[in-house]
Scaffold this active site. Structure first.
Site, PDB file in Angstrom:
ATOM      1  N   CYS A   1      16.563 -14.630   4.609  1.00 34.52           N
ATOM      2  CA  CYS A   1      15.318 -15.406   5.285  1.00 34.52           C
ATOM      3  C   CYS A   1      15.404 -16.829   4.527  1.00 34.52           C
ATOM      4  O   CYS A   1      15.560 -16.985   3.230  1.00 34.52           O
ATOM      5  CB  CYS A   1      13.947 -15.043   5.158  1.00 34.52           C
ATOM      6  SG  CYS A   1      12.663 -15.996   6.143  1.00 34.52           S
TER       7      CYS A   1
ATOM      8  N   CYS B   1       8.872 -17.524   0.398  1.00 36.01           N
ATOM      9  CA  CYS B   1       7.593 -16.745  -0.020  1.00 36.01           C
ATOM     10  C   CYS B   1       7.890 -16.259  -1.303  1.00 36.01           C
ATOM     11  O   CYS B   1       8.796 -15.262  -1.465  1.00 36.01           O
ATOM     12  CB  CYS B   1       7.097 -15.764   1.318  1.00 36.01           C
ATOM     13  SG  CYS B   1       7.345 -16.812   2.683  1.00 36.01           S
TER      14      CYS B   1
ATOM     15  N   CYS C   1       8.221 -12.241  -1.404  1.00 30.37           N
ATOM     16  CA  CYS C   1       9.341 -11.557  -0.652  1.00 30.37           C
ATOM     17  C   CYS C   1      10.645 -11.317  -0.837  1.00 30.37           C
ATOM     18  O   CYS C   1      11.266 -11.873  -1.380  1.00 30.37           O
ATOM     19  CB  CYS C   1       9.190 -12.448   0.864  1.00 30.37           C
ATOM     20  SG  CYS C   1       9.844 -11.557   2.182  1.00 30.37           S
TER      21      CYS C   1
ATOM     22  N   CYS D   1       5.226  -1.702  14.982  1.00 27.57           N
ATOM     23  CA  CYS D   1       5.320  -3.041  14.619  1.00 27.57           C
ATOM     24  C   CYS D   1       6.787  -3.349  14.156  1.00 27.57           C
ATOM     25  O   CYS D   1       7.196  -2.789  13.432  1.00 27.57           O
ATOM     26  CB  CYS D   1       4.541  -3.323  13.461  1.00 27.57           C
ATOM     27  SG  CYS D   1       2.601  -2.771  13.761  1.00 27.57           S
TER      28      CYS D   1
ATOM     29  N   CYS E   1       3.536  -4.337  18.404  1.00 29.06           N
ATOM     30  CA  CYS E   1       3.216  -5.537  17.529  1.00 29.06           C
ATOM     31  C   CYS E   1       4.520  -6.202  17.165  1.00 29.06           C
ATOM     32  O   CYS E   1       5.564  -5.508  16.818  1.00 29.06           O
ATOM     33  CB  CYS E   1       2.364  -4.983  16.505  1.00 29.06           C
ATOM     34  SG  CYS E   1       2.182  -6.246  15.210  1.00 29.06           S
TER      35      CYS E   1
ATOM     36  N   CYS F   1      -3.114 -10.203  14.500  1.00 29.84           N
ATOM     37  CA  CYS F   1      -3.195  -9.372  13.453  1.00 29.84           C
ATOM     38  C   CYS F   1      -2.826 -10.341  12.267  1.00 29.84           C
ATOM     39  O   CYS F   1      -1.828 -10.845  12.095  1.00 29.84           O
ATOM     40  CB  CYS F   1      -2.015  -8.513  13.446  1.00 29.84           C
ATOM     41  SG  CYS F   1      -1.623  -7.339  12.098  1.00 29.84           S
TER      42      CYS F   1
ATOM     43  N   ARG G   1      -6.593  -3.031   7.647  1.00 33.29           N
ATOM     44  CA  ARG G   1      -5.513  -2.036   7.421  1.00 33.29           C
ATOM     45  C   ARG G   1      -5.307  -2.121   5.911  1.00 33.29           C
ATOM     46  O   ARG G   1      -5.189  -3.087   5.189  1.00 33.29           O
ATOM     47  CB  ARG G   1      -4.241  -2.688   7.966  1.00 33.29           C
ATOM     48  CG  ARG G   1      -2.938  -1.558   7.595  1.00 33.29           C
ATOM     49  CD  ARG G   1      -1.845  -2.119   8.586  1.00 33.29           C
ATOM     50  NE  ARG G   1      -2.196  -1.698   9.976  1.00 33.29           N
ATOM     51  CZ  ARG G   1      -1.818  -2.660  10.665  1.00 33.29           C
ATOM     52  NH1 ARG G   1      -1.153  -3.780  10.397  1.00 33.29           N
ATOM     53  NH2 ARG G   1      -2.236  -2.692  11.913  1.00 33.29           N
TER      54      ARG G   1
HETATM   55  N1  SAM Z   1       9.212 -13.543   8.482  1.00 36.66           N
HETATM   56  C1  SAM Z   1       7.903 -13.204   9.124  1.00 36.66           C
HETATM   57  C2  SAM Z   1       6.511 -13.773   8.513  1.00 36.66           C
HETATM   58  O1  SAM Z   1       6.567 -14.189   7.157  1.00 36.66           O
HETATM   59  O2  SAM Z   1       5.643 -14.308   9.147  1.00 36.66           O
HETATM   60  C3  SAM Z   1       7.301 -11.963   9.319  1.00 36.66           C
HETATM   61  C4  SAM Z   1       7.829 -10.733   8.336  1.00 36.66           C
HETATM   62  S1  SAM Z   1       6.823 -10.973   6.649  1.00 36.66           S
HETATM   63  C5  SAM Z   1       7.666  -9.912   5.705  1.00 36.66           C
HETATM   64  C6  SAM Z   1       5.359 -10.219   7.052  1.00 36.66           C
HETATM   65  C7  SAM Z   1       4.241 -10.219   5.986  1.00 36.66           C
HETATM   66  O3  SAM Z   1       4.603  -9.144   4.942  1.00 36.66           O
HETATM   67  C8  SAM Z   1       4.106 -11.384   4.974  1.00 36.66           C
HETATM   68  O4  SAM Z   1       3.538 -12.308   5.699  1.00 36.66           O
HETATM   69  C9  SAM Z   1       3.471 -10.779   3.719  1.00 36.66           C
HETATM   70  O5  SAM Z   1       2.114 -10.927   4.039  1.00 36.66           O
HETATM   71  C10 SAM Z   1       3.933  -9.274   3.868  1.00 36.66           C
HETATM   72  N2  SAM Z   1       4.736  -9.147   2.638  1.00 36.66           N
HETATM   73  C11 SAM Z   1       5.863  -9.350   2.470  1.00 36.66           C
HETATM   74  N3  SAM Z   1       6.623  -9.013   1.218  1.00 36.66           N
HETATM   75  C12 SAM Z   1       5.525  -8.563   0.706  1.00 36.66           C
HETATM   76  C13 SAM Z   1       5.301  -7.807  -0.549  1.00 36.66           C
HETATM   77  N4  SAM Z   1       6.295  -7.713  -1.478  1.00 36.66           N
HETATM   78  N5  SAM Z   1       4.161  -7.289  -0.964  1.00 36.66           N
HETATM   79  C14 SAM Z   1       3.025  -7.222   0.141  1.00 36.66           C
HETATM   80  N6  SAM Z   1       3.109  -7.878   1.340  1.00 36.66           N
HETATM   81  C15 SAM Z   1       4.204  -8.511   1.787  1.00 36.66           C
HETATM   82 FE1  SF4 Z   2      10.759 -14.715   5.354  1.00 40.52          FE
HETATM   83 FE2  SF4 Z   2       9.696 -12.930   3.884  1.00 40.52          FE
HETATM   84 FE3  SF4 Z   2       8.372 -15.301   4.136  1.00 40.52          FE
HETATM   85 FE4  SF4 Z   2       8.594 -13.747   6.277  1.00 40.52          FE
HETATM   86  S1  SF4 Z   2       7.462 -13.193   4.219  1.00 40.52           S
HETATM   87  S2  SF4 Z   2       9.015 -15.832   5.957  1.00 40.52           S
HETATM   88  S3  SF4 Z   2      10.644 -12.702   5.791  1.00 40.52           S
HETATM   89  S4  SF4 Z   2      10.658 -14.976   3.097  1.00 40.52           S
END
Ligand code: SAM
Ligand code: SF4
Ligand code: DTB
Length: 414
Positions: free
Chosen positions: A121, A125, A128, A165, A196, A256, A328
């Site tokens: 990606c 973040c 992530c 989801c 979802c 959500c 949740r």
């Molecule tokens: N890429 C898309 C986005 O960011 O909107 C969808 C997938 S992203 C993995 C969805 C959510 O997963 C993120 O917004 C975050 O809140 C949660 N998430 C991701 N990594 C995480 C982690 N290590 N621990 C807890 N929540 C996490």
């Molecule tokens: Fe990409 Fe992870 Fe951020 Fe979603 S949460 S936008 S998958 S880096």
């Protein structure tokens, strides 16, 4: 005076004899009540005296009536901070009271996650494992074939999930991806599952295309407070997220939206996140509260653990602020003991991700969750019956009633 003597000043009512007195009294429990000095008294009909006395007592001494579960959109940061500061038992009592106003406290909604596009990606973040900027050892994968997604959904349904989801590691979907994801929605929905998706930012047309395909929920998290946000993500703004959420609402899908705790934020940031969610013109129907899953290679891999009580407090405050939403208990359960999860349910959490994997990280094994549900007497919440299905159900009931009537008439004619 002997320590066992107690002194009161005030008005005394005596329903039996129909009288009121004002004065000072002193009492010694062993000897019963003794009125020392009475300033004045009125006598009246006993029933009337009783009504008057009860009203007086209720008006003066009863605690102010508490209203639990009022749906509001004007929460101040100070009010929310005050909820966080309540003694734990008082907070839990309020959250439970709100929860029981709208939900069966022994039912938990069960969703299963599926990563339809994993890794690489472009976003940054900090939490992530799927960001291409961090070396987390994750294998990147292409968009999953539609048939494979349907197979996964069938398995999720067979194991008891009611919502499926689908998540993609995208900043936002490309228009060339849209026909695939809309076909996935149609296929999963046809299995009788709620759908979802979480695909990143959506423009109005993309949101409409997903809604037209029948997508029930779109997940897009605010993640944290507006103030702390810049510490976690720099490649898209808070406002970008709010716009995507507005597009989702406008297209008619359910929202959500939640966040992550344990990212080094302060309690005020957790309050700030919940304030943003609770002051939306419509509350998100689903509010995932994720505990950070610390993944090696991400900037947050060595973040200090959040105290489980602070996690539970966040759930409780979310429940109070958004009384009718499903809250949740989301990522992070694999690292939590059963007692913390049970407290989260007590605090008003009523949804979980079920199945051995979240998107890329482990989740508790299904049988472990079933054992926990059984220990706590929790049942999975049934999938809400949609209008067309309830018409179907009504028609089945009608047919059954007709059949019963027929047999009655048949018997009567014999
Ligand atoms: N890429 C898309 C986005 O960011 O909107 C969808 C997938 S992203 C993995 C969805 C959510 O997963 C993120 O917004 C975050 O809140 C949660 N998430 C991701 N990594 C995480 C982690 N290590 N621990 C807890 N929540 C996490
Ligand atoms: Fe990409 Fe992870 Fe951020 Fe979603 S949460 S936008 S998958 S880096
Ligand atoms: C949400 O709030 N949590 C889920 C879902 N929405 C998509 C994702 C959690 C991901 C945890 C890290 C991982 O497994 O990659």
């Amino acid at each position: 005076m002997h320590p066992s003597w107690r002194i009161f000043a005030g008005i005394y009512g005596d329903c039996q004899n129909g009288g009121f007195s004002a004065g000072v009294e002193s009492s010694k429990p062993e000897f019963g009540l003794k009125v020392d000095s009475v300033f004045g008294s009125v006598n009246m009909e006993p029933t009337f005296a009783c009504i008057l006395w009860t009203s007086f007592m209720n008006a003066s001494f009863a605690p102010a009536p508490m209203t639990f579960g009022e749906v509001r959109h004007d929460w101040t940061r100070a009010e929310i901070t005050a909820l966080f500061a309540l003694p734990f038992s008082d907070l839990m009592f309020q959250a439970q009271s709100v929860h029981r106003t709208y939900f069966n406290p022994n039912e938990v909604q069960v969703s299963t996650l599926c990563s339809i596009k994993t890794g690489a990606c472009p976003e940054d973040c900090a939490y992530c494992p799927q960001s291409a900027r961090y070396d987390t050892g994750l294998e990147r994968e292409k968009l999953m074939a539609v048939e494979k997604v349907i197979e996964e959904a069938k398995a999720a349904k067979a194991s008891g999930a009611t919502r499926f989801c689908m998540g993609a590691a995208w900043r936002s979907p490309k228009n060339k991806d849209m026909p695939y994801v809309t076909t996935m929605v149609q296929g999963v929905k046809a299995l009788g599952l709620e759908t979802c998706m979480t695909l990143g930012m959506l423009d109005e047309n993309q949101a409409q295309a997903l809604a037209d395909a029948g997508l029930d929920y779109y997940n897009h998290n605010l993640d944290t407070s507006p103030e702390y946000y810049g510490e976690i993500i720099t490649t898209r703004t808070y406002q970008d997220r709010l716009e995507t959420l507005a597009n989702v609402r406008k297209a008619g899908m359910k929202v959500c939206c939640g966040g992550i705790v344990g990212m080094g934020e302060e309690e005020n940031d957790r309050a700030g996140l919940l304030q943003q969610l609770a002051n939306m013109s419509e509350h998100p129907e689903s509010v995932p509260i994720n505990m950070l899953v610390k993944v090696g290679g991400t900037p947050l891999e060595n973040e200090a653990d959040l105290d489980p009580f602070d996690f539970v407090r966040t759930i409780a405050v979310a429940r109070i602020l958004m009384p009718k939403s499903h809250v949740r208990l989301s990522a992070g359960r694999e690292q939590m003991n059963e007692q913390t999860q049970a407290m989260a349910f007590l605090a008003g959490a009523n949804s979980i991700f079920y199945g051995e994997k979240l998107l890329t990280t482990p989740n508790p094994e299904a049988n472990k969750d079933m054992q926990l549900f059984s220990k706590l007497g929790i049942k999975p919440e049934a999938y809400e019956v949609h209008e067309d299905e309830s018409e179907q159900e009504a028609s089945i009931v009608h047919q059954l009633q007709e059949a019963a009537m027929d047999s009655l008439f048949y018997n009567a004619a014999k």
